[in-house]
Write an enzyme that holds these catalytic residues in place. Structure first.
Site, PDB file in Angstrom:
ATOM      1  N   CYS A  70       0.834  -1.214   0.000  1.00  0.00           N
ATOM      2  CA  CYS A  70       0.000   0.000   0.000  1.00  0.00           C
ATOM      3  C   CYS A  70       0.864   1.259   0.000  1.00  0.00           C
ATOM      4  O   CYS A  70       0.535   2.256  -0.651  1.00  0.00           O
ATOM      5  CB  CYS A  70      -0.893   0.036   1.230  1.00  0.00           C
ATOM      6  SG  CYS A  70      -2.008  -1.350   1.351  1.00  0.00           S
TER       7      CYS A  70
HETATM    8  C1  BEZ Z   1       0.503  -4.582   1.804  1.00  0.00           C
HETATM    9  O1  BEZ Z   1      -0.152  -3.609   1.476  1.00  0.00           O
HETATM   10  O2  BEZ Z   1       1.710  -4.559   1.773  1.00  0.00           O
HETATM   11  C2  BEZ Z   1      -0.160  -5.824   2.239  1.00  0.00           C
HETATM   12  C3  BEZ Z   1      -1.370  -5.754   2.906  1.00  0.00           C
HETATM   13  C4  BEZ Z   1      -1.951  -6.929   3.347  1.00  0.00           C
HETATM   14  C5  BEZ Z   1      -1.330  -8.147   3.097  1.00  0.00           C
HETATM   15  C6  BEZ Z   1      -0.139  -8.190   2.410  1.00  0.00           C
HETATM   16  C7  BEZ Z   1       0.460  -7.019   1.975  1.00  0.00           C
END
Ligand code: BEZ
Length: 212
Positions: A45
């Site tokens: 994200c």
């Molecule tokens: C991420 O945004 O990095 C992420 C969020 C949930 C699970 C795996 C990665």
């Protein structure tokens, strides 16, 4: 029920990192892109928001307002924004909705319990200037989105909303388009003065009328 193409994008009010908004009022006459993030302080994200911030001028050129959402509270978004700016070498320039009660996430069916019952999946909604849903995409939490692809789809959506055209596989803005099957050969000749290239009766190409 899940939102479908052509549905009215549901309105809501919410706290965001840029103040409280009424979604439809905030959209005004613009197109919109609403995209969800599973959680704050997560690595994928963080890169996505940085990339989106850098591409804001491209979305603006297309009259598209960007807004992100995650089911974390405002204070968490504010702290995370500092990390995004620091690590992605940018300044976040669009709002993130705080949705700790999952109201917006539920309205847009962003929580898929068989994937994760607490966090949103990576949803994308492109909303037209008529407030209708033009595109939905759902990515798993582990896969970051391709924002150049989102711009490409928006180019196609905006072009085909103005002209009786479709766009072929891997089309990019400025390339040859497909004449819509609903257009007769005669109408195609008069509507597309740059010419029509017939490959099959159902496969007719024409140069893009104008570059958006
Ligand atoms: C991420 O945004 O990095 C992420 C969020 C949930 C699970 C795996 C990665």
């Amino acid at each position: 029920m899940a939102l479908r193409l052509g549905d009215k994008a549901p309105n809501f009010t919410a706290e965001t990192t840029e103040g409280k908004i009424d979604f439809h009022e905030w959209l005004g006459n613009s197109w919109g892109i609403l995209f969800s993030h599973p959680a704050d302080y997560t690595p994928v994200c963080t890169t996505e928001l940085g990339k989106a911030a850098k591409l804001k001028p491209e979305f603006e050129k297309r009259n598209v307002k960007m807004i992100a959402i995650s089911v974390d509270p405002l204070a968490s978004h504010q702290g995370w924004t500092n990390d995004i700016n620091e690590t992605q070498h940018t300044t976040l320039n669009f709002p993130i909705i705080a949705d700790p009660d999952k109201e917006v996430a539920s309205l847009y069916d962003m929580i898929h319990p068989n994937a994760d019952d607490k966090a949103t999946v990576r949803s994308v909604f492109v909303i037209g200037d008529d407030k209708r849903v033009k595109l939905t995409l759902t990515y798993p939490a582990s896969t970051g989105r391709n924002f150049d692809e989102l711009l490409r789809v928006i180019d196609s959506l905006q072009l085909t909303s103005k002209h009786k055209l479709a766009t072929p596989a891997d089309w990019r803005n400025g390339e040859e388009c497909i004449v819509s099957p609903s257009v007769s050969d005669e109408e195609a000749r008069s509507t597309f003065p740059k010419g029509v290239r017939w490959v099959k009766p159902y496969l007719r190409y024409t140069p893009q009328p104008e570059r958006t």
